[in-house]
Design a protein around this motif. Structure first.
Motif, short mmCIF file in Angstrom:
data_model
loop_
_atom_site.label_atom_id
_atom_site.label_comp_id
_atom_site.label_asym_id
_atom_site.label_seq_id
_atom_site.Cartn_x
_atom_site.Cartn_y
_atom_site.Cartn_z
N LYS A 1 56.45 46.82 49.37
CA LYS A 1 57.28 46.48 50.58
C LYS A 1 55.91 46.79 51.88
O LYS A 1 55.94 45.79 52.68
CB LYS A 1 58.44 47.22 51.02
N ASP B 1 55.28 43.41 53.99
CA ASP B 1 55.39 43.44 55.38
C ASP B 1 54.34 43.27 56.32
O ASP B 1 54.15 42.63 57.49
CB ASP B 1 56.10 44.71 55.87
N GLY C 1 66.48 37.67 57.62
CA GLY C 1 66.39 39.13 57.67
C GLY C 1 64.81 39.42 56.59
O GLY C 1 64.61 40.25 56.36
N ARG C 2 64.24 38.39 56.38
CA ARG C 2 63.05 38.47 55.74
C ARG C 2 61.89 38.93 56.67
O ARG C 2 61.42 38.44 57.86
CB ARG C 2 62.41 37.12 54.88
N SER C 3 61.50 40.24 56.43
CA SER C 3 60.78 40.77 57.29
C SER C 3 59.26 40.19 57.52
O SER C 3 58.57 40.24 58.66
CB SER C 3 60.35 42.40 57.03
N ASP C 4 58.77 39.52 56.67
CA ASP C 4 57.70 38.85 56.80
C ASP C 4 57.53 37.40 57.35
O ASP C 4 56.73 36.59 57.54
CB ASP C 4 56.71 38.52 55.40
N GLN D 1 59.22 37.34 60.61
CA GLN D 1 59.62 37.66 61.93
C GLN D 1 58.59 37.37 63.06
O GLN D 1 58.97 37.03 64.17
CB GLN D 1 59.93 39.12 61.97
#
Ligand code: AP5
Ligand code: MG
Length: 190
Positions: free
Chosen positions: A51, A55, A133-136, A138
């Motif tokens: 993660k 991220d 919701g995929r943090s990469d 955003q």
């Protein structure tokens, strides 16, 4: 077995087209991104380490993803074929995949690349980021870092398959169905 590498930059449509290929041909889908996100959701030590890199938009170490793929290939000896999505992403991964498939009595039939220009990719990923919701997905900075990783480490994988005369590219812009039609044409000739 018809084993296909679906290739392309982040947001090119690899996951979208893989799903359609599975529905049509019954292939087994192997997406290292999905496997890593499952490890994160299960909060495994591997997931927690991965993660941190994901991220930031950086690749995780080769050994981690090679190990994941190995288990899946060995667990599905009866599959009509595998769709590799987001793997191999480095030449070392491509070499390991060739060895793994050879040890299982099979090989890559071909790589198909989805060609999409960068502005369209950013648009798609930011749009998905608003709901997935995929943090990469955003912010544009992280998306650009994923592109940089792709340019530096992943594009050489296309050269690797060109060297084996297994590379083909199709236009990845337009309607999903239209792209799927082109993809099926290529795959059915492999
Ligand atoms: P991964 O999960 O593989 O992500 P990615 O390569 O960045 O690609 P995406 O999943 O974002 O895009 P996609 O090509 O699948 O497109 P999609 O169909 O979703 O990897 C994530 C991270 O995990 C990496 O950054 C790395 O850290 C790590 N990792 C994974 N594998 C690794 C490996 N082998 N080695 C090392 N590290 C690894 O479509 C995108 C969006 O566009 C969607 O919203 C979709 O609905 C939309 N869309 C699709 N087609 C169209 C179309 N024709 N027109 C308009 N919109 C479309
Ligand atoms: Mg994907």
């Amino acid at each position: 077995m018809r084993n296909i590498v679906l290739f392309g930059p982040p947001g090119a449509g690899k996951g979208t087209q893989s799903q359609k290929l599975i529905d049509k041909y019954g292939f087994i889908h192997l997406s290292t991104g999905d496997l890593l996100r499952a490890e994160i959701a299960a909060q495994t030590p591997l997931g927690m380490e991965a993660k941190k890199l994901m991220d930031k938009g950086e690749l995780v170490p080769d050994q981690v993803v090679i190990g994941m793929i190995g288990h899946k290939v060995e667990a599905n000896p009866q599959a009509p074929g595998f769709i590799f999505d987001g793997f191999p992403r480095t030449v070392a991964q491509a070499q390991a995949l060739d060895q793994l498939l050879q040890a299982n009595g099979t090989a890559i039939a071909g790589m198909v690349a989805l060609e999409v220009v960068e502005d369209e990719l950013v648009k798609r990923l930011l749009l998905r980021g608003a709901t997935s919701g995929r943090s990469d997905d955003q912010d544009e900075g992280t998306i650009r870092r994923r592109f940089n990783e792709y340019q530096a480490k992943t594009l050489p994988v296309a050269e690797y398959y060109k060297g084996q005369a297994k590379y083909q590219a199709i236009n990845g812009i337009g309607e999903v169905e239209e792209i799927f039609g082109s993809l099926c044409q290529v795959i059915e000739k492999l």
